[in-house]
Enzyme design. Structure first.
Site, PDB file in Angstrom:
ATOM      1  N   LYS B  99       0.874  -1.172   0.000  1.00 35.23           N
ATOM      2  CA  LYS B  99       0.000   0.000   0.000  1.00 35.23           C
ATOM      3  C   LYS B  99       0.909   1.219   0.000  1.00 35.23           C
ATOM      4  CE  LYS B  99      -2.949   2.843   2.839  1.00 35.23           C
ATOM      5  NZ  LYS B  99      -3.873   3.002   3.964  1.00 35.23           N
ATOM      6  N   GLY B 187     -11.047   7.480   5.930  1.00 30.38           N
ATOM      7  CA  GLY B 187     -12.119   8.446   6.140  1.00 30.38           C
ATOM      8  C   GLY B 187     -13.474   7.850   6.458  1.00 30.38           C
TER       9      GLY B 187
END
Lengths: 72, 257
Positions: B99, B187
């Site tokens: 990632k 988020g």
């Protein structure tokens, strides 16, 4: 003849004195770190795990010993 | 119906990718991940504490045979550090999927997009399977796909903010054009946020704080699993169009008068 018994290296940003001629495996053992669970960078080069036993550390070496921790 | 999440040639049943940070201990980490049903888990690369090497290791709790370990480059503020971190992670022997996150600023934790592009180019060339964390920008998503990233991971909102998808229209544009999986990363605050992402057609959702910092992380892990599953099913089922006026559900014939 040299009587250098200890040498200075840097491990994870900290100056350390270690026995002259110590192998990477020997160092990890003295730090109680399981070799299978860490990755080591020596002077910016990654050391393959199979070389841990044959690598003799040298004065002034800069080591980074890292592992996985929790993260996103 | 068989529905797999295919990423870089591997098929996964779960579309929820979870982080391993911020849990109170490794036992809670392990339990939350089990309950979440996730098959891919993110980890960070950090220095071992040499003065007090922790005898317990995260991987003692997360069997790499059972989970795909996805190392991140969290905390990297330039392309060189991110590439260096990925090389170290690969040496740990958990595969070549990473990632990629190159952070631009520690207040927003928004990505440094040019640096992310630079790092992605190098990593793809070195054979990494790169999953980049990006702002919800369709142009950046396209560029990263062109570079050869295996997925694109636009943020829903700032990392750890729990605000949910702030710009669904941008995510929709990214989805319309992407030929690689689109994974909403960062988020998400609660299960409905994850469901919304999946209903839009995202391939997956990646989260950490929303589970780990919930009052009851284990229960939230379950809620997130169900939210992702519900959203995915709703997407596949095909929702009704939104209309301004009512359409009766009961027959109009045979009403008493």
């Amino acid at each position: 003849m040299r009587f250098l018994i200890f040498m200075k290296i840097k491990i994870n940003g900290e100056e350390k004195q270690i026995a002259d001629g110590l192998s990477l495996n020997g160092l990890l053992e003295s730090l109680q770190i399981r070799p299978g669970q860490v990755v080591v960078e020596r002077n910016r080069d990654i050391v393959p795990r199979e070389s841990f036993g044959s690598i003799a550390l040298a004065e002034g070496d800069v080591l980074e010993i890292v592992h996985f921790v929790g993260g996103g | 119906m068989e529905d797999f999440f295919e990423l870089a040639g591997t098929k996964y049943r779960s579309r929820l990718i979870v982080g391993t940070g911020k849990y109170k201990d490794f036992t809670e980490t392990k339990r939350a991940i089990e309950v979440s049903g996730a098959e891919i888990v993110t980890v960070a690369v950090r220095r071992v504490n040499i003065t007090d090497p922790n005898k317990e290791n995260l991987l003692d709790y997360l069997d790499p045979k059972r989970y795909t370990i996805l190392p991140n480059t969290a905390g990297c503020y330039n392309a060189d550090d991110a590439v260096r971190t990925c090389r170290l992670a690969r040496e740990a022997g958990v595969g070549k999927m990473v990632k990629l996150e190159v952070i631009g600023d520690d207040r927003t934790l928004f990505p440094d997009v040019p640096a992310t592009l630079d790092a992605a180019k190098i990593l793809v060339k070195e054979g990494f399977v790169v999953l980049p964390y990006i702002t919800d920008d369709p142009i950046t998503a396209q560029k990263l796909e062109d570079i050869g990233c295996a997925a694109v991971m636009p943020l829903a909102a700032p990392i750890g903010s729990g605000l949910g998808i702030r710009n669904p229209y941008n995510i929709r544009i990214i989805l319309e054009h992407a030929k690689v999986p689109v994974i909403v990363d960062a988020g998400v605050g609660t299960a409905s946020d994850a469901a919304v992402a999946m209903e839009m057609g995202c391939a997956g959702v990646l989260m950490n704080t929303a589970i780990a910092s919930a009052k009851d992380p284990i229960l939230m892990a379950e809620a997130m699993r169900q939210g992702v599953e519900a959203g995915r099913k709703a997407y596949l089922a095909g929702r009704i169009p939104k209309k301004l006026y009512a359409t009766a559900s009961s027959p109009l014939d045979g009403i008493l008068n």
